[in-house]
Write an enzyme that holds these catalytic residues in place. Sequence first.
Site: not given
Ligand code: MSP
Length: 649
Positions: A17, A20, A125, A128, A142, A145, A294, A297
């Site tokens: 999304h 990412h 959690c 997390c 949490c 979440h 926020k 989904k």
């Molecule tokens: N798998 C772990 C990370 C392991 S790194 C060794 C994880 N994955 S995640 O799919 O949840 O990705 C989190 C990351 O996605 C955030 O740190 C950020 O880079 C990005 N984002 C996810 N949602 C976001 C927003 N709403 N806004 C900005 N970035 C976001 O955590």
Amino acid sequence: MTAYITTPIYYVNAMPHLGHAYTTIVADTYARFKRLCGDEVRFQTGTDEHGEKIVQAAEKEGVSPGEYVDRISAAFRDTWPGLSIEPDNTIRTTDPDHIRVVQTLLQQVYDQDDIYFSEYSGHYCQGCERFLTEKELVDGKCPDHQTVPKEISEQNYFFRMSKYQDWLIEHIQSNPEYITPERYRNEVLSFLSEPLEDLCISRPTSRLTWGIPLPFDGNFVTYVWFDALINYVSGLGWPDGDEYKKFWPVAEHVIAKDILKPHAIFWPTMLKAMGLPAYQRLHVHGYWNVDETKMSKSIGNVVRPGELVEAYGVDTVRYFLLREMSFGLDSSFSTEAIVARQNSDLANDLGNLFSRSLTMVAKYAGGVVPPPEKDGLTDQDLEVIAAVEAMFERYRQAMENFSFHQGLQAVWEVIGLLNRYIVTNAPWELARDEANTARLNTVLYFLVEGLRVLALVLRPVMPVASDKMAQALGLQNEMASATLETAGRWGVLEPGTTVDKGPQLFPRLDKKKKKQPQQQKKQAKKKSKQEAASVDMEGMITFEEFGKVELRVAEIVAAEKIKKADKLLKLSLKAPEDRTVVAGIAKFYSPEELVGKKVLIVANLKPAKLMGVTSQGMVLAAKEKDADGNERLVLSTVDGDIAPGSRVA
Ligand code: MSP
């Protein structure tokens, strides 16, 4: 010089999304910027494929975890090209090489007695994928979440993280650049002011089998973070890979604030225990929300990068995300905001400059870049050169510090200046008289050289648009290998180069006709229904109508009285380009007290002549009547430090 930049590896329990996409665009832009600096760069992203929530997601779809992770990790990999993201490596935690490295490092840390077996109970959690401390819970939930963590009590393996707490505090304190922006560094230091607990690093196979088995106890798999964080070195071929030797010493990670603790506390202490050098910098950004809410989904407002690219094009998406978010702070995505950026910054400012300049070179110089005059540059010419040189400096620093919005602001100041340069030099008038040919040539040279400079600095942010610009300028080969060192100054363009008019870089979007991303469409429909039901529409204007008014922040740099007009003041403003505005505030403000104030202006009013002075806009002020019925005007100013020229939304 070398550079190594990474993104988090994304969980494959959800499709890619906007969040990412943002992090990965940031890393890609930085990688491209470093290449522009002449560095040898490695950029790594990837997917995190083990753990409970992945198993659950696979079960929900009725497929095996292996099948499931193959499919979603491919969806991540397939998203990147559409966003002009070009990683050098896309790691998966299910790669056999990665698994081997994790097991080797676990064994090493276990052998040196930094891993021990013990009983633990705590609040786990699943979102997390870690135990939360009592202090982290808000109303028993949490905070990220909004779920109540599971109470888990079991025997597990623990990493002696607490042993490295003092070292970590010292390391962060003596390396101010280690965690930036500073607010996150402070957050980490504040967390470290309390005793650190050891880190639970395993799950019994009775509860979870989808993980990497501990090499010293087959009844357990390793905990997701101990597996995931190691990707940053396994992806370089630790311990012997050339890449590891070349790039680990310059490692920089980009993450959002949600995973600050694992990256700022778990990972450095793990590295220390493993005997590996610390990473160099951790860059932490905020969250993207959608329409101030926020993204989730369940709310149904998740923005998909593919839909955005389809609706706006890749360059607009990249530009918007980097320009709109102040790195470190949260930001809100909306269709209105992206359309406004496309229409104003891209179509209007950059697109117009590009097409007007090249059209004039075609028309007045037969499409060949003319030579500038050797002597006799005007103040305006010199101002352009000085502004470009200052921009290079500001741009370089901002990009280096992940202040992408400031880097782009600096570039747009030059775009504004060049657009004004066209107006003040009026090449169409110079072209009327052959006696002005030398001057006309200089003006045209300055415009094309300006475009070359812009194509160069915009390369990391908008690679496709930059390519189109380079192609129109006949510089595609030069640009592909250019660096800031070789090409990052004024006057590099050779006269005699043939240029063509080029394509339209950015179309203006008519918001009514523009296809909106699916989710946004649904929301907008719902919203407008609600609005129609609840308010009396008479006397109201639509968002489109309001959108026509361009409000900007302007800094007053000088003010003076206008002869024979006791109500009027002539204000010299920076917004960000210089402009003059006449304001009827002489009775309420002295010229001296106005200098330095940041006010709001209507920036797209047709110019009007007042008492012989051309006013380019209008300053906003609030009007009130005192008890005697006398009118008073108070200028509307802005709260906080903001760059002149910023749009008021
Ligand atoms: N798998 C772990 C990370 C392991 S790194 C060794 C994880 N994955 S995640 O799919 O949840 O990705 C989190 C990351 O996605 C955030 O740190 C950020 O880079 C990005 N984002 C996810 N949602 C976001 C927003 N709403 N806004 C900005 N970035 C976001 O955590």
